[in-house]
Design a protein around this motif. Structure first.
Motif, PDB file in Angstrom:
ATOM      1  N   THR A  79      30.155   4.226   5.700  1.00 32.83           N
ATOM      2  CA  THR A  79      31.582   4.220   4.963  1.00 32.83           C
ATOM      3  C   THR A  79      31.645   5.289   4.007  1.00 32.83           C
ATOM      4  O   THR A  79      30.921   6.268   3.742  1.00 32.83           O
ATOM      5  CB  THR A  79      31.298   2.761   4.045  1.00 32.83           C
ATOM      6  OG1 THR A  79      32.520   2.458   3.433  1.00 32.83           O
ATOM      7  CG2 THR A  79      30.445   2.944   2.787  1.00 32.83           C
ATOM      8  N   PHE A 258      39.530   4.247  10.964  1.00 32.41           N
ATOM      9  CA  PHE A 258      38.161   4.178  10.800  1.00 32.41           C
ATOM     10  C   PHE A 258      37.404   4.805  11.586  1.00 32.41           C
ATOM     11  O   PHE A 258      37.884   4.891  12.880  1.00 32.41           O
ATOM     12  CB  PHE A 258      37.799   2.643  10.467  1.00 32.41           C
ATOM     13  CG  PHE A 258      38.858   2.093   9.813  1.00 32.41           C
ATOM     14  CD1 PHE A 258      39.246   2.475   8.549  1.00 32.41           C
ATOM     15  CD2 PHE A 258      39.282   0.744  10.311  1.00 32.41           C
ATOM     16  CE1 PHE A 258      40.126   1.733   7.617  1.00 32.41           C
ATOM     17  CE2 PHE A 258      40.343  -0.030   9.587  1.00 32.41           C
ATOM     18  CZ  PHE A 258      40.494   0.538   8.562  1.00 32.41           C
ATOM     19  N   SER A 326      33.027  -1.003   6.752  1.00 32.31           N
ATOM     20  CA  SER A 326      33.936  -0.218   7.364  1.00 32.31           C
ATOM     21  C   SER A 326      34.212   0.944   6.498  1.00 32.31           C
ATOM     22  O   SER A 326      33.927   1.163   5.437  1.00 32.31           O
ATOM     23  CB  SER A 326      35.037  -0.981   8.008  1.00 32.31           C
ATOM     24  OG  SER A 326      36.061  -0.031   8.603  1.00 32.31           O
ATOM     25  N   ALA A 329      36.281   0.220   3.608  1.00 32.77           N
ATOM     26  CA  ALA A 329      36.360  -1.213   3.010  1.00 32.77           C
ATOM     27  C   ALA A 329      35.999  -1.424   1.438  1.00 32.77           C
ATOM     28  O   ALA A 329      36.659  -2.192   0.807  1.00 32.77           O
ATOM     29  CB  ALA A 329      34.956  -1.998   3.827  1.00 32.77           C
ATOM     30  N   ASP A 365      38.823  -3.963   6.641  1.00 37.23           N
ATOM     31  CA  ASP A 365      39.007  -2.762   6.072  1.00 37.23           C
ATOM     32  C   ASP A 365      40.648  -2.904   5.917  1.00 37.23           C
ATOM     33  O   ASP A 365      41.415  -3.725   5.795  1.00 37.23           O
ATOM     34  CB  ASP A 365      38.685  -1.708   6.975  1.00 37.23           C
ATOM     35  CG  ASP A 365      38.438  -0.462   6.118  1.00 37.23           C
ATOM     36  OD1 ASP A 365      39.033  -0.068   5.096  1.00 37.23           O
ATOM     37  OD2 ASP A 365      37.420   0.152   6.496  1.00 37.23           O
TER      38      ASP A 365
END
Lengths: 787, 155
Positions: A79, A258, A326, A329, A365
C-alpha cells in the motif's frame, strides 16, 4: 492567432476512437504470446488444503501452471499510504500475495494461474485444476468485523482493525453539541459500489532474456507509479530495465490507479517462461477484483442553535477496507473524507472518530470522488433532515451557514476545523445561480399543483467542496503518503518549430491530448496541429504520478506551464542576439519576440531552428530547446458547486424518475468548456447510479451475489435525463493556470441531491431516510411504512 | 477440426477456418485483427461489441462466427467510406459524444441501426435504443446529442 484557452476545441484524440483505431491493451498481440487464466477463489474465506495441477499441466498447449507455493521470496503488492492508530501504533499491513498459498480472504482471491497457447485452452485447463478448500466463517460488514468473536481476516490483526483515526476537536465538539437547541441525528450506510470501467483490466508481461529488459503493457491511470511499486517493492527488479506502457485506457474512475497483483504476476511469469504473456480480465473477474469504492457505516449528529446556525458536527464511521490494503486505501476514508467535513459551512466544531476494518471482501480504494462523496453525502443529507426537523427551507438553512466569499489573494484562504485551508471560494454565488436556473419559487408552486393531482414531485439540493489537484508532497508526506504527488512535464520544441509535450499525467478519457495542446499552442502562438501530447509510456515520459484526484490540469498542466516559461525565456536570449537587442526590451506575443515599440521581430519557428542550428548564436547559451519540469503544488485546489435535482416518484411502484438536473460548478479557470461539461455529465451520472441503482451486495458468507451486469444495475441511457450545467469562475490563486479540476465534481454532488429530492417528494410520509440505492421496492416499502 | 466460413466483412470477402465455439467478436478481433470492436462484459449486457450483421445491430458476443457464414458484417472500421467519416462518426466528435472511446464503436453501430429504422428519433427514442449499450464516461448526455446531430445531417 486566436486564443485557444477557454474555447470548446474539438478533441484531437477522437479520430482514432471513432474509426476503431484506438489501441487498448487487449488490442496488443506480441509474437509468441501466451495467455494466462487466473483461477479465483469461489469462497470468501477458506483454507487451501491442496491443489492438484497435474491433469492441467499434462494437456497439450499448456505451458505452465503456477500456484502460490511457486512464488517464493515475494511478499506481495504494497500500500502507498500509512495511517497509524490514534495511540501511535503502526497501521496493520498484512501482505497481499500475488497468488495466495495458504488461505483465500475474499471471493476472487488469486489461487492459481494457468498459462496456455490460447485463452480458450487456458480456460479449459483451469477446469482441470483441482483445489481442495476448507471453507471458513467470513465477515463482510465493517461493524460486524470489529465485534468480538468475528472471524479474523488476518490472524495477526486483532479485531480486524487496520487502524483507527480521529480528526477535529473532540472536547470543543462535545461542548458545543451540549449547547445545541436542536440535534439532528442520522445513521446510514454509504454503500459499496463497483467501478466498472467499460474496458476490463488487462496486463501483458514481456521479458527479453537477451537484453534482460521487461515490458509491462497495462490498463493503468498511473504507469510510472506502477513501475516504481512493482520494481522496488514487489519483484525487486531494476527499474531502469523496466518499461511500463499504458496505451489508450478505456475508463478508470480510480480503479486503474492501483498497482494490482496481476501486473507483477505477468512480469514474473514472463521471466519464468521466457515468453510474453497476457491476462485479460473478464467482467466477472472485474467485479471481484477491481478495487471497490465507498462502504461506510456512519452515525452523524448535527447540533444547531435556535436560529439554525450550525454549532457542531460529530461523526462515528466504520470504513470497510476489504481483505487487503489497496494502494491508496488508508488515505481515502481519512485524508480524503474526514478533512472535507467542513463542506461549505462555518460549523465551528467538528469531530470524527473512524475505524478502518478488514473484511472478507474485495479491497476498497479510491473511486471517482474517493472519500469526498462520502463526506458530502453525510453533510448534505443531515442538513436536509435538519431543515425539515426545524421547519426551515433547505436552501435558507444552507445559505445561513455558508462561508463568506474570499479570493485567496487579498483575503486569506479559509482555515477549516479539519486541517485543510480552502484556496478561494464564492459559495453563495453557485447556490444563487443554481436556484435561478432551476426557478425554485416556480417549482414549489408546481409541486403543490402536482400534489393536488396526486403526483409526488420533489426537489433535492446539494452543495459540495472537494480537495483536488492532489497534492502538495510535503503535506501528504506528513499525513502518511509514501510518495510525492508532484507532476512532471517535458516540452520539446523540434527544430521545425513543432512541439512535443511529454506529460506524466495519463488520460483515460479526459482529453489531455487536446487540453494540454490548447495551452501549449496558445502560449507559443502556434497552431494546435503543431503540438503533440505524449503520455502513458515510461520510456517516453521521464516520470509521472498519473491521473486521479482531478489533478491532471492543476498539477500536470502547471508542470507544462513551467516548461513553457523556460522555452520562452531561452527563446528571448536567442531572439535578443538575432535582433541585436537587449533581452529586457523584448516581448513575446502571438508567436514572435518583438523589440518593444518597433516592428523588429522574429518568429517562434525561426528561434527553434536557430536553437538547433546554432551558427549565429549567443555566447554561453546551450543549443537545443527542450525543457523538463517538475511541479509540486503548494496547496490542494478546492472546486465547489451547487446541484439541484427534481424527481417524480410513482405512487404505485415507488419508481423514481429524474425530471430535471441543474448543476452549477466552479472549477476555477476553464481551458476547454466542452470537455469540462462532459466531465460534469459523466460524474453526475455516476453519482445518480449510486443514489438509485448501484450497490455491491455481499451475503453473510461473503459471497458477492450481484457480480455481473445482469445483476448489478448500471445507469443506462433511459435512466437519466439530459443535464443543465453552468458554472461560475473563481480562479485558483496558487497555480499558474488558475484551475481547480473537474473530474469528480459531478459524482460528489449528485448522490445526496437525488436522495434529498426523493425524500422531499415523500415529505408527507414522515420518512427520515431510505437506504441507497433507492430502488422502487425500497421507496415503495418506505411509503407503505410511512404515515 | 475447423469449420470453413465465408463472411463479407466491411465489403471484403474473408474465408476462414474457425472453431465451432469461436464467437463472432473473437473472430473479428483475433482472427481478422479488427480490434475496433471491443469486449466489455461476458453477459451480453454492455454492447461494446455491437456490429451490424446484414444491416442489423448485433452484439457480436452473442453470435458464433459460424453463424455469420454467408452474412455481411460491418464493423466500426467499415463506417468511413472513401476516406469520408460517416456522419455518426463526425457527429460523435463534434458533440463530444465520447471520452475514453471504449464504448464508442458499439454506440455508433447501434445508432447506425437506429437511424436506419427511424431517421428522426426523439430524445426518448434515442435513449431507449441505447439501453443495451453502457457508457461510464459521458452520462449519455452528449451521445444523445451526437445522434441527434447525425440524424439532422443524414436527412
Amino acid at each position: 492567432m486566436a486564443s485557444l484557452i477557454g474555447k470548446p476545441v474539438k478533441r484531437v484524440e477522437d479520430k482514432r476512437f471513432i474509426t476503431g483505431k484506438g489501441r487498448y491493451t487487449d488490442d496488443i498481440v506480441l509474437p509468441g504470446m501466451v495467455y494466462a487464466y487466473i483461477i479465483r477463489s469461489p469462497y470468501a474465506h477458506a483454507r487451501i488444503n491442496s491443489i492438484d495441477t497435474s491433469a492441467a499441466t499434462a494437456m497439450d498447449g499448456v505451458v505452465a501452471v503456477f500456484t502460490g507455493k511457486d512464488i517464493t521470496g515475494i511478499t506481495g503488492v504494497p500500500t502507498g499510504w500509512q495511517v497509524n492508530f490514534k495511540n501511535g501504533d503502526t497501521m496493520k499491513e498484512p501482505p497481499h500475495p500475488l497468488i495466495v498459498a495458504d488461505k483465500v480472504r475474499h471471493m476472487g482471491d488469486n489461487v492459481a494461474v494457468v498459462i496456455a497457447t490460447s485463452k480458450e485452452l487456458a480456460r479449459d485447463a483451469a477446469d482441470m485444476v483441482e483445489v481442495d478448500y476448507e471453507e471458513l466463517d467470513a465477515v463482510a460488514d465493517a461493524v460486524k468485523a470489529v465485534a468480538a468473536g468475528a472471524p479474523l481476516v488476518h490472524d495477526d490483526v486483532p479485531n480486524n482493525i487496520a487502524f483507527d483515526f480521529e480528526l477535529g476537536d473532540k472536547a470543543k465538539t462535545d461542548e458545543m453539541m451540549a449547547k445545541a437547541d436542536h440535534i439532528t441525528t442520522l445513521e446510514f450506510t454509504n454503500q459499496r459500489i463497483i467501478p466498472n470501467a467499460i474496458e476490463p483490466r488487462c496486463a501483458i508481461g514481456d521479458y527479453n532474456s537477451a537484453t534482460d529488459r521487461y515490458t509491462l503493457y497495462t490498463t493503468s491511470q498511473n504507469p510510472h507509479l506502477t513501475r516504481l511499486l512493482m520494481c522496488a517493492f514487489v519483484l525487486g527488479i531494476p527499474e531502469h530495465k523496466v518499461r511500463v506502457v499504458s496505451p489508450d485506457v478505456g475508463g478508470g474512475f480510480g480503479s486503474k490507479i492501483f498497482h494490482y497483483t496481476e501486473e507483477a504476476l505477468m512480469i514474473w511469469i514472463s521471466q519464468r517462461i521466457g515468453r510474453p504473456v497476457k491476462w485479460n480480465s473478464d467482467r466477472s473477474e472485474a467485479f471481484m477484483t477491481d478495487a471497490h469504492g465507498r462502504d461506510h457505516i456512519t452515525k452523524a449528529e448535527l447540533g444547531l442553535d435556535s436560529e439554525g446556525n450550525f454549532l457542531a458536527l460529530r461523526i462515528n464511521t466504520h470504513a470497510n477496507l476489504g481483505a487487503y490494503l489497496s494502494t491508496f486505501a488508508p488515505c481515502v476514508p481519512t485524508y480524503l473524507h474526514a478533512t472535507l467535513l467542513q463542506g461549505l459551512y462555518t460549523t465551528p466544531a467538528i469531530y470524527i472518530d473512524l475505524t478502518a476494518a478488514f473484511t472478507h471482501t474485495t479491497p476498497v480504494d479510491a473511486l471517482r470522488g474517493a472519500g469526498r462523496p462520502e463526506a458530502t453525502f453525510l453533510l448534505e443529507r443531515i442538513i436536509e433532515n435538519a431543515a425539515r426537523e426545524i421547519g426551515m427551507d433547505p436552501t435558507e438553512l444552507r445559505r445561513k451557514n455558508l462561508i463568506p466569499p474570499f479570493d485567496g489573494v487579498n483575503e486569506p484562504g479559509y482555515q477549516t476545523q479539519v486541517a485543510l485551508q480552502y484556496d478561494s471560494g464564492n459559495y453563495e454565488a453557485v447556490l444563487d445561480k443554481a436556484l435561478d436556473m432551476f426557478d425554485y419559487k416556480g417549482f414549489r408552486e408546481r409541486q403543490k399543483a402536482a400534489k393536488a393531482e396526486g403526483k409526488l414531485l420533489g426537489v433535492g439540493f446539494s452543495t459540495y467542496i472537494e480537495a483536488c489537484g492532489i497534492a502538495p508532497s510535503a503535506v501528504v508526506g506528513a499525513l502518511g503518503a509514501r510518495a510525492g504527488l508532484y507532476e512532471s512535464a517535458q516540452v520539446r520544441v523540434q527544430p521545425t518549430g513543432k512541439v512535443s509535450v511529454y506529460t506524466g499525467s495519463h488520460s483515460h478519457g479526459q482529453g489531455h491530448e487536446t487540453t494540454f495542446a490548447q495551452i501549449v499552442a496558445d502560449k507559443f502562438g502556434i497552431n494546435l496541429e503543431d503540438v503533440e501530447v505524449v503520455h502513458g509510456d515510461s520510456e517516453a515520459v521521464a516520470f509521472g504520478m498519473g491521473t486521479y484526484g482531478s489533478r491532471s490540469l492543476a498539477v500536470g498542466g502547471s508542470a507544462i506551464m513551467k516548461s513553457i516559461d523556460k522555452v520562452i525565456q531561452k527563446g528571448a536570449k536567442i531572439a535578443a542576439h538575432k535582433l541585436e537587442a537587449n533581452e529586457d526590451d523584448l516581448e513575446f506575443a502571438n508567436g514572435a519576440w518583438t523589440v518593444k515599440g518597433t516592428d523588429k521581430s522574429i518568429g517562434f519557428g525561426d528561434i527553434a531552428l536557430t536553437a538547433y542550428v546554432p551558427h549565429d548564436y549567443p555566447a554561453g547559451v546551450e543549443p537545443g530547446m527542450d525543457f523538463a519540469s517538475f511541479y509540486d503544488p503548494t496547496n490542494f485546489t478546492y472546486p465547489f458547486g451547487a446541484h439541484i435535482a427534481e424527481v417524480e416518484v410513482d405512487k404505485d411502484t415507488g419508481k423514481v424518475k429524474i425530471v430535471r438536473y441543474v448543476a452549477v460548478d466552479d472549477v476555477g479557470n476553464v481551458i476547454n468548456p466542452m470537455i469540462v461539461d462532459g466531465q460534469l455529465h459523466g460524474g453526475i451520472a455516476h453519482g445518480i447510479g449510486q443514489a438509485l441503482l448501484e450497490g455491491a451486495i455481499y451475503d453473510d458468507d461473503g459471497q458477492l451475489i450481484n457480480g455481473s451486469f445482469m445483476d448489478y444495475t448500471m445507469p443506462r441511457a433511459d435512466d437519466l435525463p439530459s443535464f443543465e450545467v453552468d458554472r461560475t469562475v473563481t480562479p485558483c490563486p496558487h497555480n499558474p493556470l488558475g484551475v481547480k479540476g473537474a473530474g469528480e465534481a459531478g459524482t460528489i454532488a449528485s448522490t445526496p441531491a437525488i436522495v434529498n429530492a426523493v425524500l422531499d417528494a415523500l415529505s408527507d410520509y414522515g420518512i427520515k431516510d431510505i437506504k441507497m440505492p433507492l430502488t422502487p421496492e425500497r421507496v415503495w416499502r418506505a411509503m407503505q411504512n410511512g404515515k | 477440426m475447423g469449420i470453413s466460413i465465408e463472411v463479407n466483412v466491411n465489403g471484403e470477402k474473408r474465408h476462414s477456418e474457425v472453431d465451432a465455439r469461436l464467437l463472432l467478436v473473437h473472430y473479428l478481433r483475433d482472427t481478422l485483427g479488427l480490434t475496433g470492436t471491443h469486449v466489455g462484459c461476458d453477459t451480453s449486457n454492455c454492447g461494446a461489441c455491437t456490429v451490424l450483421v446484414d444491416g442489423k445491430a448485433v452484439k457480436s458476443c452473442t453470435m458464433l462466427a459460424v453463424q455469420a457464414n454467408g452474412a455481411e458484417v460491418k464493423t466500426i472500421e467499415g463506417m468511413a467510406e472513401n476516406g469520408e467519416l460517416h456522419p455518426l462518426q463526425s457527429s460523435f466528435k463534434e458533440a463530444h459524444g465520447l471520452q475514453c472511446g471504449f464504448c464508442t464503436p458499439g454506440m455508433i453501430m447501434t445508432a447506425a441501426n437506429l437511424l436506419e429504422r427511424n431517421s428522426n428519433p426523439s430524445e426518448e427514442e434515442i435513449r431507449h435504443a441505447l439501453e443495451g449499450n453502457f457508457c461510464r464516461c459521458t452520462g449519455y448526455h452528449n451521445i444523445v446529442k451526437a445522434i441527434q446531430l447525425a440524424a439532422q445531417q443524414l436527412t
